[in-house]
Design a protein around this motif. Structure first.
Motif, mmCIF file in Angstrom:
data_model
loop_
_atom_site.group_PDB
_atom_site.id
_atom_site.type_symbol
_atom_site.label_atom_id
_atom_site.label_comp_id
_atom_site.label_asym_id
_atom_site.label_seq_id
_atom_site.Cartn_x
_atom_site.Cartn_y
_atom_site.Cartn_z
ATOM 1 N N LEU A 106 -26.373 1.616 -6.126
ATOM 2 C CA LEU A 106 -24.955 1.480 -6.438
ATOM 3 C C LEU A 106 -24.161 1.800 -5.180
ATOM 4 C CD1 LEU A 106 -25.139 3.347 -9.842
ATOM 5 C CD2 LEU A 106 -24.496 0.940 -9.575
ATOM 6 N N THR A 107 -22.866 1.582 -5.241
ATOM 7 C CA THR A 107 -22.020 1.859 -4.090
ATOM 8 C C THR A 107 -21.466 3.274 -4.186
ATOM 9 O OG1 THR A 107 -21.402 -0.435 -3.828
ATOM 10 C CG2 THR A 107 -19.904 1.184 -2.914
ATOM 11 N N ALA A 108 -21.756 4.058 -3.184
ATOM 12 C CA ALA A 108 -21.244 5.415 -3.124
ATOM 13 C C ALA A 108 -19.893 5.412 -2.429
ATOM 14 C CB ALA A 108 -22.217 6.311 -2.369
ATOM 15 N N GLU A 109 -19.180 6.505 -2.594
ATOM 16 C CA GLU A 109 -17.896 6.654 -1.915
ATOM 17 C C GLU A 109 -18.087 6.479 -0.408
ATOM 18 O OE1 GLU A 109 -13.943 7.018 -2.272
ATOM 19 O OE2 GLU A 109 -15.266 7.376 -3.966
ATOM 20 N N GLY A 110 -17.388 5.536 0.169
ATOM 21 C CA GLY A 110 -17.423 5.345 1.606
ATOM 22 C C GLY A 110 -18.562 4.480 2.124
ATOM 23 N N SER A 111 -19.398 3.930 1.258
ATOM 24 C CA SER A 111 -20.481 3.072 1.740
ATOM 25 C C SER A 111 -20.641 1.882 0.798
ATOM 26 C CB SER A 111 -21.796 3.842 1.824
ATOM 27 O OG SER A 111 -22.271 4.134 0.543
ATOM 28 N N THR A 112 -21.075 0.785 1.354
ATOM 29 C CA THR A 112 -21.318 -0.417 0.563
ATOM 30 C C THR A 112 -22.564 -1.098 1.088
ATOM 31 O OG1 THR A 112 -18.958 -0.747 0.219
ATOM 32 C CG2 THR A 112 -20.373 -2.640 -0.149
ATOM 33 N N THR A 127 -36.038 4.246 -17.572
ATOM 34 C CA THR A 127 -35.818 4.727 -18.933
ATOM 35 C C THR A 127 -37.053 5.504 -19.374
ATOM 36 O OG1 THR A 127 -36.847 2.839 -20.025
ATOM 37 C CG2 THR A 127 -34.484 2.634 -19.450
ATOM 38 N N PRO A 128 -36.990 6.254 -20.491
ATOM 39 C CA PRO A 128 -38.191 6.936 -20.994
ATOM 40 C C PRO A 128 -39.321 5.961 -21.318
ATOM 41 C CG PRO A 128 -36.236 7.892 -21.984
ATOM 42 C CD PRO A 128 -35.771 6.671 -21.207
ATOM 43 N N ASP A 129 -38.995 4.673 -21.591
ATOM 44 C CA ASP A 129 -40.019 3.662 -21.857
ATOM 45 C C ASP A 129 -40.605 3.082 -20.571
ATOM 46 O OD1 ASP A 129 -39.806 3.644 -24.758
ATOM 47 O OD2 ASP A 129 -37.842 2.708 -24.451
ATOM 48 N N GLY A 130 -40.027 3.399 -19.407
ATOM 49 C CA GLY A 130 -40.543 2.896 -18.139
ATOM 50 C C GLY A 130 -39.908 1.615 -17.643
ATOM 51 N N VAL A 131 -38.748 1.253 -18.178
ATOM 52 C CA VAL A 131 -38.028 0.072 -17.698
ATOM 53 C C VAL A 131 -37.207 0.481 -16.473
ATOM 54 C CG1 VAL A 131 -36.383 -1.744 -18.297
ATOM 55 C CG2 VAL A 131 -37.949 -0.836 -20.043
ATOM 56 N N LEU A 132 -37.324 -0.310 -15.393
ATOM 57 C CA LEU A 132 -36.695 0.030 -14.114
ATOM 58 C C LEU A 132 -35.476 -0.851 -13.826
ATOM 59 C CD1 LEU A 132 -39.966 0.269 -12.004
ATOM 60 C CD2 LEU A 132 -38.504 2.187 -12.685
ATOM 61 N N ASP A 133 -34.588 -0.306 -13.007
ATOM 62 C CA ASP A 133 -33.482 -1.073 -12.410
ATOM 63 C C ASP A 133 -32.472 -1.604 -13.421
ATOM 64 O OD1 ASP A 133 -34.849 -0.619 -10.046
ATOM 65 O OD2 ASP A 133 -35.695 -2.638 -9.951
ATOM 66 N N LEU A 134 -32.306 -0.929 -14.558
ATOM 67 C CA LEU A 134 -31.267 -1.361 -15.489
ATOM 68 C C LEU A 134 -29.881 -1.016 -14.963
ATOM 69 C CD1 LEU A 134 -32.993 -0.429 -18.836
ATOM 70 C CD2 LEU A 134 -32.108 -2.695 -18.277
ATOM 71 N N ALA A 135 -29.777 0.012 -14.149
ATOM 72 C CA ALA A 135 -28.502 0.392 -13.551
ATOM 73 C C ALA A 135 -28.503 -0.014 -12.083
ATOM 74 C CB ALA A 135 -28.287 1.900 -13.663
ATOM 75 N N GLY A 136 -27.463 -0.737 -11.691
ATOM 76 C CA GLY A 136 -27.294 -1.075 -10.284
ATOM 77 C C GLY A 136 -28.194 -2.192 -9.795
ATOM 78 N N LYS A 161 -19.523 0.716 -8.454
ATOM 79 C CA LYS A 161 -19.465 2.178 -8.520
ATOM 80 C C LYS A 161 -20.276 2.631 -9.735
ATOM 81 C CE LYS A 161 -15.108 2.603 -6.115
ATOM 82 N NZ LYS A 161 -15.814 2.539 -4.863
ATOM 83 N N PRO A 162 -20.726 3.879 -9.767
ATOM 84 C CA PRO A 162 -21.569 4.350 -10.870
ATOM 85 C C PRO A 162 -20.982 4.124 -12.267
ATOM 86 C CG PRO A 162 -21.654 5.895 -9.065
ATOM 87 C CD PRO A 162 -20.603 4.877 -8.690
#
Length: 190
Positions: A106-112, A127-136, A161-162
Protein backbone atom coordinates in the motif's frame (compact mmCIF):
# COMPACT_ATOMS: atom_id res chain seq x y z
CA UNK A 1 -6.63 -21.97 -22.05
CA UNK A 2 -3.26 -21.54 -20.37
CA UNK A 3 -0.41 -23.14 -22.28
CA UNK A 4 1.33 -26.28 -21.00
CA UNK A 5 4.07 -24.24 -19.29
CA UNK A 6 1.61 -22.23 -17.20
CA UNK A 7 1.62 -22.76 -13.43
CA UNK A 8 -1.56 -24.12 -11.97
CA UNK A 9 -3.64 -22.10 -9.58
CA UNK A 10 -3.29 -22.98 -5.89
CA UNK A 11 -6.87 -23.21 -4.55
CA UNK A 12 -7.61 -22.55 -0.87
CA UNK A 13 -10.80 -23.86 0.77
CA UNK A 14 -12.71 -21.11 2.55
CA UNK A 15 -15.66 -22.64 4.43
CA UNK A 16 -18.99 -20.90 3.91
CA UNK A 17 -21.14 -19.14 6.47
CA UNK A 18 -23.12 -15.98 7.10
CA UNK A 19 -21.32 -12.85 5.89
CA UNK A 20 -22.40 -9.69 7.68
CA UNK A 21 -21.88 -7.63 4.56
CA UNK A 22 -20.78 -4.02 4.40
CA UNK A 23 -21.03 -1.20 6.86
CA UNK A 24 -24.68 -2.14 7.54
CA UNK A 25 -23.64 -5.75 8.36
CA UNK A 26 -26.49 -7.25 6.32
CA UNK A 27 -26.48 -11.05 6.73
CA UNK A 28 -25.78 -12.92 3.46
CA UNK A 29 -25.24 -16.66 3.02
CA UNK A 30 -21.96 -17.69 1.37
CA UNK A 31 -21.28 -21.25 0.17
CA UNK A 32 -17.99 -23.10 0.69
CA UNK A 33 -15.51 -21.63 -1.79
CA UNK A 34 -12.26 -22.58 -3.40
CA UNK A 35 -10.28 -19.35 -3.75
CA UNK A 36 -7.11 -18.67 -5.72
CA UNK A 37 -4.39 -18.13 -3.13
CA UNK A 38 -3.19 -14.98 -4.95
CA UNK A 39 -4.43 -12.87 -7.85
CA UNK A 40 -3.79 -14.56 -11.19
CA UNK A 41 -0.29 -14.12 -12.56
CA UNK A 42 1.15 -14.28 -16.04
CA UNK A 43 2.59 -17.68 -15.14
CA UNK A 44 -0.93 -18.98 -14.51
CA UNK A 45 -2.37 -17.61 -17.74
CA UNK A 46 -1.07 -17.07 -21.21
CA UNK A 47 -1.84 -13.38 -20.90
CA UNK A 48 1.71 -11.99 -21.02
CA UNK A 49 5.26 -12.69 -19.87
CA UNK A 50 5.50 -10.75 -16.61
CA UNK A 51 5.93 -13.96 -14.58
CA UNK A 52 4.99 -13.44 -10.92
CA UNK A 53 3.30 -10.09 -11.35
CA UNK A 54 -0.48 -10.03 -11.15
CA UNK A 55 -2.27 -9.87 -14.48
CA UNK A 56 -3.40 -6.28 -14.92
CA UNK A 57 -4.65 -4.03 -17.69
CA UNK A 58 -7.67 -6.27 -18.27
CA UNK A 59 -11.22 -4.97 -18.50
CA UNK A 60 -14.09 -6.75 -16.75
CA UNK A 61 -14.94 -9.02 -19.69
CA UNK A 62 -11.32 -10.19 -19.93
CA UNK A 63 -11.23 -10.75 -16.18
CA UNK A 64 -14.30 -13.00 -16.50
CA UNK A 65 -12.61 -14.89 -19.36
CA UNK A 66 -9.30 -15.33 -17.49
CA UNK A 67 -11.07 -16.61 -14.38
CA UNK A 68 -12.97 -19.13 -16.53
CA UNK A 69 -9.75 -20.26 -18.25
CA UNK A 70 -8.40 -21.53 -14.93
CA UNK A 71 -11.69 -23.17 -13.96
CA UNK A 72 -13.19 -20.40 -11.86
CA UNK A 73 -15.27 -17.27 -11.92
CA UNK A 74 -15.11 -13.81 -10.37
CA UNK A 75 -16.35 -13.63 -6.77
CA UNK A 76 -19.38 -11.56 -5.88
CA UNK A 77 -18.64 -8.60 -3.64
CA UNK A 78 -20.26 -10.50 -0.72
CA UNK A 79 -18.04 -13.54 -1.37
CA UNK A 80 -14.92 -11.35 -1.58
CA UNK A 81 -15.76 -9.73 1.76
CA UNK A 82 -16.39 -13.13 3.37
CA UNK A 83 -13.00 -14.37 2.15
CA UNK A 84 -11.26 -11.24 3.47
CA UNK A 85 -13.18 -10.58 6.70
CA UNK A 86 -14.51 -13.98 7.79
CA UNK A 87 -17.19 -14.49 10.42
CA UNK A 88 -15.35 -12.24 12.88
CA UNK A 89 -15.48 -9.27 10.47
CA UNK A 90 -11.74 -8.64 10.53
CA UNK A 91 -11.04 -5.01 9.49
CA UNK A 92 -8.07 -6.23 7.45
CA UNK A 93 -7.55 -9.72 6.00
CA UNK A 94 -4.86 -10.47 8.61
CA UNK A 95 -6.96 -9.23 11.56
CA UNK A 96 -7.32 -6.07 13.62
CA UNK A 97 -3.68 -4.91 13.70
CA UNK A 98 -3.00 -1.76 11.69
CA UNK A 99 -1.27 -1.95 8.32
CA UNK A 100 2.51 -2.28 8.15
CA UNK A 101 4.63 -2.70 4.98
CA UNK A 102 5.19 -6.37 5.93
CA UNK A 103 1.45 -7.10 5.59
CA UNK A 104 0.48 -5.52 2.25
CA UNK A 105 1.66 -3.36 -0.66
CA UNK A 106 0.00 0.00 0.00
CA UNK A 107 1.05 3.62 -0.16
CA UNK A 108 2.53 4.96 3.03
CA UNK A 109 2.64 8.60 4.01
CA UNK A 110 5.24 10.28 1.83
CA UNK A 111 5.94 7.34 -0.50
CA UNK A 112 4.32 5.87 -3.57
CA UNK A 113 5.09 2.69 -5.47
CA UNK A 114 4.92 2.92 -9.23
CA UNK A 115 3.37 -0.42 -10.08
CA UNK A 116 2.23 -3.84 -8.85
CA UNK A 117 4.70 -6.10 -7.08
CA UNK A 118 5.08 -9.91 -7.45
CA UNK A 119 2.29 -11.79 -5.67
CA UNK A 120 2.74 -13.78 -2.47
CA UNK A 121 5.50 -11.64 -0.98
CA UNK A 122 3.61 -10.72 2.22
CA UNK A 123 2.69 -13.85 4.20
CA UNK A 124 2.14 -11.69 7.32
CA UNK A 125 -0.92 -10.31 5.52
CA UNK A 126 -2.56 -13.70 4.89
CA UNK A 127 -6.06 -14.52 6.10
CA UNK A 128 -6.41 -17.33 8.69
CA UNK A 129 -7.32 -19.58 5.71
CA UNK A 130 -4.02 -18.71 3.96
CA UNK A 131 -5.33 -16.43 1.21
CA UNK A 132 -2.67 -13.84 0.26
CA UNK A 133 -2.68 -10.31 -1.15
CA UNK A 134 -6.34 -9.46 -0.53
CA UNK A 135 -5.23 -6.04 0.73
CA UNK A 136 -3.17 -3.80 -1.51
CA UNK A 137 -0.97 -4.45 -4.55
CA UNK A 138 -3.94 -4.63 -6.97
CA UNK A 139 -7.69 -4.06 -6.76
CA UNK A 140 -9.71 -7.15 -7.71
CA UNK A 141 -12.67 -7.23 -10.09
CA UNK A 142 -15.86 -8.75 -8.69
CA UNK A 143 -19.00 -10.02 -10.44
CA UNK A 144 -21.15 -7.44 -8.65
CA UNK A 145 -22.47 -4.71 -10.92
CA UNK A 146 -23.21 -1.14 -9.87
CA UNK A 147 -25.57 1.41 -11.39
CA UNK A 148 -24.25 2.69 -14.70
CA UNK A 149 -22.77 -0.66 -15.76
CA UNK A 150 -19.55 -0.67 -13.73
CA UNK A 151 -18.43 -3.33 -11.30
CA UNK A 152 -17.33 -3.34 -7.67
CA UNK A 153 -13.59 -3.71 -7.14
CA UNK A 154 -12.14 -4.65 -3.76
CA UNK A 155 -8.91 -4.60 -1.78
CA UNK A 156 -6.99 -1.46 -2.73
CA UNK A 157 -3.81 -1.26 -4.77
CA UNK A 158 -0.15 -0.26 -4.57
CA UNK A 159 -1.36 3.36 -4.96
CA UNK A 160 -3.95 3.15 -2.16
CA UNK A 161 -3.77 4.33 1.41
CA UNK A 162 -4.48 1.66 4.06
CA UNK A 163 -8.09 2.86 4.47
CA UNK A 164 -8.90 1.51 1.00
CA UNK A 165 -7.68 -1.96 1.93
CA UNK A 166 -10.18 -2.41 4.76
CA UNK A 167 -12.37 -5.46 4.22
CA UNK A 168 -15.61 -3.45 4.02
CA UNK A 169 -14.32 -0.74 1.67
CA UNK A 170 -16.08 -0.72 -1.70
CA UNK A 171 -14.93 0.92 -4.90
CA UNK A 172 -16.17 0.61 -8.47
CA UNK A 173 -14.76 0.90 -11.97
CA UNK A 174 -16.34 1.11 -15.42
CA UNK A 175 -16.47 -2.32 -17.10
CA UNK A 176 -14.15 -1.10 -19.87
CA UNK A 177 -11.44 0.17 -17.48
CA UNK A 178 -7.97 -1.24 -18.10
CA UNK A 179 -5.75 -0.30 -15.20
CA UNK A 180 -2.32 -1.36 -13.99
CA UNK A 181 -3.93 -1.44 -10.55
CA UNK A 182 -6.80 -3.93 -11.16
CA UNK A 183 -6.42 -7.72 -11.39
CA UNK A 184 -8.32 -11.02 -11.24
CA UNK A 185 -8.78 -13.49 -8.37
CA UNK A 186 -10.89 -16.47 -9.39
CA UNK A 187 -13.09 -18.48 -7.06
CA UNK A 188 -15.33 -21.50 -7.50
CA UNK A 189 -17.99 -23.10 -5.38
CA UNK A 190 -16.52 -26.03 -3.47
Amino acid sequence: MPDSTAETVHWVLVPGGICRYGDAAKPRVVADLLVARTPLTARQTSHDDRAALPVTGVDHAEAVRLAAEVGGRLPTSVEWEWIAAGSERRPYPWGEAPWTPERAVLTAEGSTLYGPQPVGQHPAGATPDGVLDLAGNVWEWTASQVMGGGYIIRGGSYASKPLYARTTFLNAAPAQRRSPGISVRPVRTA
